[in-house]
Design a protein around this motif. Structure first.
Motif, mmCIF file in Angstrom:
data_model
loop_
_atom_site.group_PDB
_atom_site.id
_atom_site.type_symbol
_atom_site.label_atom_id
_atom_site.label_comp_id
_atom_site.label_asym_id
_atom_site.label_seq_id
_atom_site.Cartn_x
_atom_site.Cartn_y
_atom_site.Cartn_z
ATOM 1 N N MET A 1 1.058 -1.071 -0.048
ATOM 2 C CA MET A 1 0.373 0.013 0.076
ATOM 3 C C MET A 1 0.504 1.298 -0.232
ATOM 4 O O MET A 1 0.226 2.676 -1.194
ATOM 5 N N VAL B 1 1.445 3.971 -2.652
ATOM 6 C CA VAL B 1 1.175 5.275 -2.283
ATOM 7 C C VAL B 1 2.574 6.913 -2.950
ATOM 8 O O VAL B 1 2.251 7.329 -3.383
ATOM 9 N N ILE C 1 -3.140 0.329 -4.442
ATOM 10 C CA ILE C 1 -4.318 0.333 -2.914
ATOM 11 C C ILE C 1 -4.709 -0.442 -2.850
ATOM 12 O O ILE C 1 -5.312 -0.777 -1.763
ATOM 13 N N ASP D 1 -6.400 -2.737 -0.145
ATOM 14 C CA ASP D 1 -7.079 -2.677 0.699
ATOM 15 C C ASP D 1 -7.873 -3.714 0.692
ATOM 16 O O ASP D 1 -8.561 -3.889 1.860
#
Length: 402
Positions: free
Chosen positions: A5, A9, A387, A391
């Protein structure tokens, strides 16, 4: 689970920066002298899960086991490739064909630019028409060194001082076939220290084989000098040039003292064509216009028929132009990694030549920028999927316990 993740970013953040750079390039596609920027990426420090081992006995070595933690910006470079020139027809618009930079000043420091949209302000300063910064160069300099550059000033209607005549020359032929007593009268002008013209005449009279008398008279028909020209049997002048300068006293100005030269006068059996070939005096003049050549020399054209160098634009070159700091308004400033500015004349030291009446266009290539935009957009989308997928995996982990 969270490493992916955070890697996503970093990808999102840095692809956004690259898109910002691409957008800025496209925005400046028509900016005079603009140099495009380029973004390059690099990976960040990796987490080592197992180090490398060397071969031992009968077992081979093993490679390290590392997990990357994303990416970051490696560099945002300014690409100083040359661009095409756009003809404007305005003589004060200047473009550099080479690696040099114009030197600008705001009175406190120097800036460097490739944008040559210049013009004169009300005080005659050569300035960048967009921001008023003054163009630096040499004016009335005894020696053109980096230490004595100054703002260039050319004022409308400026005067050129008069110059007194100091050298008068006659040339061409006196006809050998003319009978004794033949005369030729040639009027000419000389100028005093204030630029006043004084009308003189010189009379050539044949007085025998291979000899001609000459007599110079002023406007009052008073003789101021006379002597004899002698030629050899081949028609070449052997004597007759005055050994000392001729002096003409005038009212209200310094006496006119000039050398008289007949070295290029011949005596052949051909029609007489003798005439004044050169005199170096001239009256005062008023500036009519200017011209600029490939060395950046600004030459004034005056109404007395004379041309005079007024100034010369200076250029600077850097060992690493990509190290310059963008200061806005198409200008750069020196940095620790750009190298010291090497100031000199156009056409020397690899600085390039100056093309007057032209402006350098932006070096942005729209085809390249749109291609990079697509690549960047897809990279951004891919990182956003990282991402999203991370998630969803975290959501599955949370759903184990209900």
């Amino acid at each position: 689970m969270m490493r992916s993740m955070f890697s996503g970013v970093t990808g999102l953040r840095n692809h956004q920066i690259k898109m910002d750079v691409i957008g800025n390039n496209i925005a400046n596609v028509n900016t005079v002298g603009y140099k495009k920027s380029r973004v390059t990426f690099q990976d960040t420090l990796s987490q080592t899960m197992r180090g490398a081992s060397s071969p031992q006995g009968n077992r081979g070595g093993t490679n390290p086991m590392q997990v990357g933690l994303g990416m970051t910006i490696a560099a945002i470079d300014t690409i100083h490739t040359p661009s095409s020139l756009e003809a404007t027809g305005n003589m004060t618009d200047l473009a550099i064909e080479g690696d040099g930079f114009f030197i600008m000043s705001d009175g406190q420091g120097y800036y460097y630019t490739r944008a040559g949209n210049f013009g004169f302000d009300e005080e005659g300063n050569l300035v960048n028409t967009a921001n008023g910064f003054k163009v630096m160069g040499w004016q009335n300099a005894q020696s053109k060194t980096p230490q004595n550059i100054s703002p260039i000033i050319v004022k409308k209607g400026m005067m050129m001082a008069a110059s007194a005549t100091s050298d008068v020359r006659f040339a061409k032929n006196l006809n050998d076939a003319d009978p004794v007593g033949t005369q030729y009268i040639i009027p000419f002008k000389v100028y005093d220290s204030k630029g006043n013209a004084h009308n003189l005449t010189i009379t050539f009279t044949k007085n025998g084989d291979n000899t001609w008398d000459y007599d110079i008279k002023d406007s009052a028909d008073t003789s101021i000098y006379n002597d004899t020209l002698s030629f050899n049997t081949y028609g070449i002048l052997t004597s007759g040039n005055p050994s000392t300068p001729i002096t003409l006293n005038v009212n209200g100005a310094e006496p006119i003292t000039f050398d008289l030269d007949f070295s290029n006068v011949t005596q052949y059996a051909k029609e007489t064509t003798i005439d004044l070939s050169y005199q170096d005096g001239y009256p005062a003049g008023t500036l009519l216009g200017i011209s600029v050549d490939s060395t950046g020399t600004i030459t004034g054209v005056f109404d007395n028929g004379q041309n005079m160098e007024l100034a010369q634009v200076a250029l600077a070159i850097f060992d690493n132009p990509s190290g310059l700091i963008k200061a806005g308004r198409n200008m750069y400033t020196y940095s620790n990694n750009s190298g010291e500015p090497q100031i000199g004349m156009a056409g020397t030291g690899g600085r390039g030549t100056i093309s007057p009446g032209s402006l350098e266009m932006s070096n942005v290539d729209l085809a390249e920028e749109f291609t990079q935009m697509i690549i960047t957009q897809r990279g951004f989308q891919a990182n956003s999927r990282i991402i999203t997928a991370s998630d969803e995996m975290l959501q599955e982990l949370v759903n184990i316990k209900r």
